[in-house]
Design an enzyme around this catalytic site. Structure first.
Site, short mmCIF file in Angstrom:
data_model
loop_
_atom_site.label_atom_id
_atom_site.label_comp_id
_atom_site.label_asym_id
_atom_site.label_seq_id
_atom_site.Cartn_x
_atom_site.Cartn_y
_atom_site.Cartn_z
N SER A 123 0.82 -1.21 0.00
CA SER A 123 0.00 0.00 0.00
C SER A 123 0.85 1.26 0.00
O SER A 123 0.36 2.34 -0.31
CB SER A 123 -0.87 0.03 1.25
OG SER A 123 -1.62 -1.12 1.35
N HIS A 144 -0.82 -1.91 -7.14
CA HIS A 144 -1.54 -1.72 -5.87
C HIS A 144 -3.05 -1.74 -6.05
O HIS A 144 -3.64 -0.82 -6.64
CB HIS A 144 -1.09 -0.39 -5.24
CG HIS A 144 -1.79 -0.09 -3.97
ND1 HIS A 144 -2.24 1.17 -3.64
CD2 HIS A 144 -2.13 -0.90 -2.94
CE1 HIS A 144 -2.84 1.12 -2.46
NE2 HIS A 144 -2.79 -0.13 -2.03
N GLU A 156 -3.20 1.06 -8.84
CA GLU A 156 -2.06 1.94 -9.10
C GLU A 156 -0.87 1.09 -9.55
O GLU A 156 -0.48 0.15 -8.84
CB GLU A 156 -1.68 2.71 -7.83
CG GLU A 156 -2.73 3.71 -7.40
CD GLU A 156 -2.43 4.33 -6.04
OE1 GLU A 156 -2.54 5.54 -5.91
OE2 GLU A 156 -2.10 3.59 -5.09
N ASN A 195 -3.36 6.55 -1.29
CA ASN A 195 -3.14 6.44 0.15
C ASN A 195 -2.55 7.72 0.75
O ASN A 195 -2.73 7.97 1.94
CB ASN A 195 -2.28 5.22 0.48
CG ASN A 195 -3.14 3.98 0.58
OD1 ASN A 195 -4.35 4.08 0.80
ND2 ASN A 195 -2.55 2.82 0.42
N1 CAA Z 1 -15.66 -8.67 -0.91
C1 CAA Z 1 -16.12 -8.87 -2.15
N2 CAA Z 1 -17.21 -8.22 -2.63
C2 CAA Z 1 -17.82 -7.36 -1.80
C3 CAA Z 1 -17.38 -7.09 -0.50
C4 CAA Z 1 -16.24 -7.81 -0.06
N3 CAA Z 1 -15.71 -7.62 1.16
N4 CAA Z 1 -18.18 -6.17 0.07
C5 CAA Z 1 -19.09 -5.85 -0.85
N5 CAA Z 1 -18.89 -6.57 -1.98
C6 CAA Z 1 -19.64 -6.50 -3.22
C7 CAA Z 1 -21.04 -7.01 -3.07
O1 CAA Z 1 -21.10 -8.40 -3.34
C8 CAA Z 1 -21.78 -6.20 -4.11
O2 CAA Z 1 -21.53 -6.75 -5.39
P1 CAA Z 1 -22.63 -6.66 -6.57
O3 CAA Z 1 -23.14 -5.26 -6.59
O4 CAA Z 1 -21.89 -7.02 -7.82
O5 CAA Z 1 -23.68 -7.62 -6.21
C9 CAA Z 1 -21.08 -4.84 -4.08
O6 CAA Z 1 -19.78 -5.10 -3.53
C10 CAA Z 1 -21.80 -3.84 -3.21
O7 CAA Z 1 -21.93 -4.41 -1.93
P2 CAA Z 1 -23.06 -4.06 -0.88
O8 CAA Z 1 -24.30 -3.66 -1.62
O9 CAA Z 1 -23.17 -5.18 0.09
O10 CAA Z 1 -22.47 -2.88 -0.02
P3 CAA Z 1 -22.08 -1.43 -0.43
O11 CAA Z 1 -22.86 -0.91 -1.57
O12 CAA Z 1 -22.07 -0.71 0.86
O13 CAA Z 1 -20.56 -1.58 -0.96
C11 CAA Z 1 -18.26 -1.46 -0.58
C12 CAA Z 1 -19.56 -2.09 -0.15
C13 CAA Z 1 -17.97 -1.83 -2.04
C14 CAA Z 1 -17.18 -1.99 0.29
C15 CAA Z 1 -18.45 0.10 -0.47
O14 CAA Z 1 -18.85 0.42 0.83
C16 CAA Z 1 -17.18 0.88 -0.77
O15 CAA Z 1 -16.87 1.15 -1.93
N6 CAA Z 1 -16.47 1.25 0.30
C17 CAA Z 1 -15.22 2.02 0.19
C18 CAA Z 1 -14.09 1.06 -0.02
C19 CAA Z 1 -12.82 1.78 -0.21
O16 CAA Z 1 -12.70 3.00 -0.08
N7 CAA Z 1 -11.79 1.01 -0.51
C20 CAA Z 1 -10.45 1.53 -0.60
C21 CAA Z 1 -9.83 1.30 0.70
S1 CAA Z 1 -8.22 1.98 0.81
C22 CAA Z 1 -7.26 0.72 0.34
O17 CAA Z 1 -7.66 -0.34 -0.01
C23 CAA Z 1 -5.85 1.08 0.38
C24 CAA Z 1 -4.96 0.01 0.79
O18 CAA Z 1 -3.81 0.17 0.46
C25 CAA Z 1 -5.35 -1.12 1.63
#
Ligand code: CAA
Length: 289
Positions: A123, A144, A156, A195
């Site tokens: 990350s 990433h 990325e 990040n």
């Molecule tokens: N794993 C796999 N699929 C998932 C999941 C998971 N943990 N959580 C949700 N999904 C999928 C669902 O199956 C659903 O898929 P479909 O639409 O194709 O059926 C879709 O995502 C939407 O899920 P939900 O309706 O249950 O929930 P939501 O609309 O609240 O979405 C979320 C969940 C996608 C996590 C959304 O809340 C989101 O985009 N959150 C922000 C995530 C984010 O910012 N990520 C970046 C983090 S920073 C990072 O990653 C940096 C690093 O270096 C670690």
């Protein structure tokens, strides 16, 4: 090497990121082998695949045939050698500890075929920190993904001074072959694009929490409703792992010696208590195991 030549992908690490990156690769048609030193992590990753694929079929998001093919494409092993000996491309998604990553890259260099590109999903850590642990720096770069890797479109790709243009090109093309939207960073910078911005927001949110200005739920509520983010910084830390935030800050602090880079008091306490977020059932919020 051209992206079309990539058949086999090795994923090192079956944790929060690795298990989904591996499944994504398998769903994208690559023979994928996921490895981890923890048998428990491997079992969890395999159970996830066994649960996720039929769920996608039941939801109408995947055909039965595609799910079966993806399941055939993915395998799990605790042997690093087994996972990468035939790999054309390796994605390292191990814990965010530089020493560990350097050891893994040194081993990958010996175990993976000479033509294989070795990418790190770190990350924050730029690939020049691991490239010189290998004899193939031109074939090393950052790739990433974001959590959850099966869902978030952006990847990325970061080109280091050692990275051959062809390595960056193939990695960008591989992202596209996985249905992702790659952005290519032409130069290395700690934390890359996303990040750096996210940590600025998260650090400020932690400061407000530590100062007792508002609690985590209220800060999350404010950010989601005022800025339109799908999750506030605390809910997001629970998803990505409070331990990850801790390790990232500690790595940075070790490197810079700047006390401002230390993890916030809240993160230190939660790390020590094992309240690492969703995967532990408790972080800033409570979760059902
Ligand atoms: N794993 C796999 N699929 C998932 C999941 C998971 N943990 N959580 C949700 N999904 C999928 C669902 O199956 C659903 O898929 P479909 O639409 O194709 O059926 C879709 O995502 C939407 O899920 P939900 O309706 O249950 O929930 P939501 O609309 O609240 O979405 C979320 C969940 C996608 C996590 C959304 O809340 C989101 O985009 N959150 C922000 C995530 C984010 O910012 N990520 C970046 C983090 S920073 C990072 O990653 C940096 C690093 O270096 C670690």
């Amino acid at each position: 090497m051209k992206t079309a030549k990539i058949r086999n992908i090795g994923v090192v690490g079956a944790g929060n990121m690795g298990h989904q990156i591996a499944l994504l690769a398998a769903l994208s048609g690559f023979k994928t082998t996921c490895t981890d030193i923890s048998e428990e992590a491997l079992k969890k990753a395999e159970s996830f695949a066994d649960k996720y694929l039929p769920e996608r079929v039941a939801k109408g998001k995947l055909t039965q045939e595609a799910a079966e093919q993806a399941r055939r494409n993915i395998s799990f092993t605790s042997s690093l050698e087994e996972a990468v000996k035939d790999a054309d491309f390796v994605i390292e998604a191990a814990t965010e500890k530089l020493d560990l990553k350097r050891k893994i890259f040194a081993s990958l260099d010996k175990l993976a075929p000479p033509h294989a590109i070795l990418a790190t999903n770190s990350s924050f850590i730029v690939s020049s920190m691991v490239a010189n642990a290998t004899a193939r720096p031109a074939k090393i770069c950052n790739m990433h993904f974001f959590n959850p890797a099966l869902v978030m479109r952006l990847v990325e790709v970061v080109k280091g001074p050692h990275t051959a243009p062809e390595t960056a090109d193939v990695t960008v093309e591989l992202c596209k072959a996985m249905g992702k939207l790659p952005v290519l960073l032409k130069k290395e910078i700690y934390g890359f694009l996303v990040n750096r911005v996210l940590m600025a927001l998260t650090n400020e949110a932690l400061y407000l929490l530590d100062q007792g200005i508002a609690d985590a739920e209220e800060i999350d509520l404010a950010i989601t409703n005022a800025l339109g983010h799908p999750m506030g910084p605390f809910r997001l830390m629970d998803l990505t792992g409070v331990d990850l935030t801790y390790h990232i800050c500690m790595e940075r602090y070790r490197e810079t010696g700047n006390p401002a880079d230390k993890p916030s008091p809240t993160v230190v306490e939660m790390y020590a208590r094992g309240e690492w977020g969703q995967k532990k059932g408790k972080g800033f919020y409570q979760y059902q195991k």
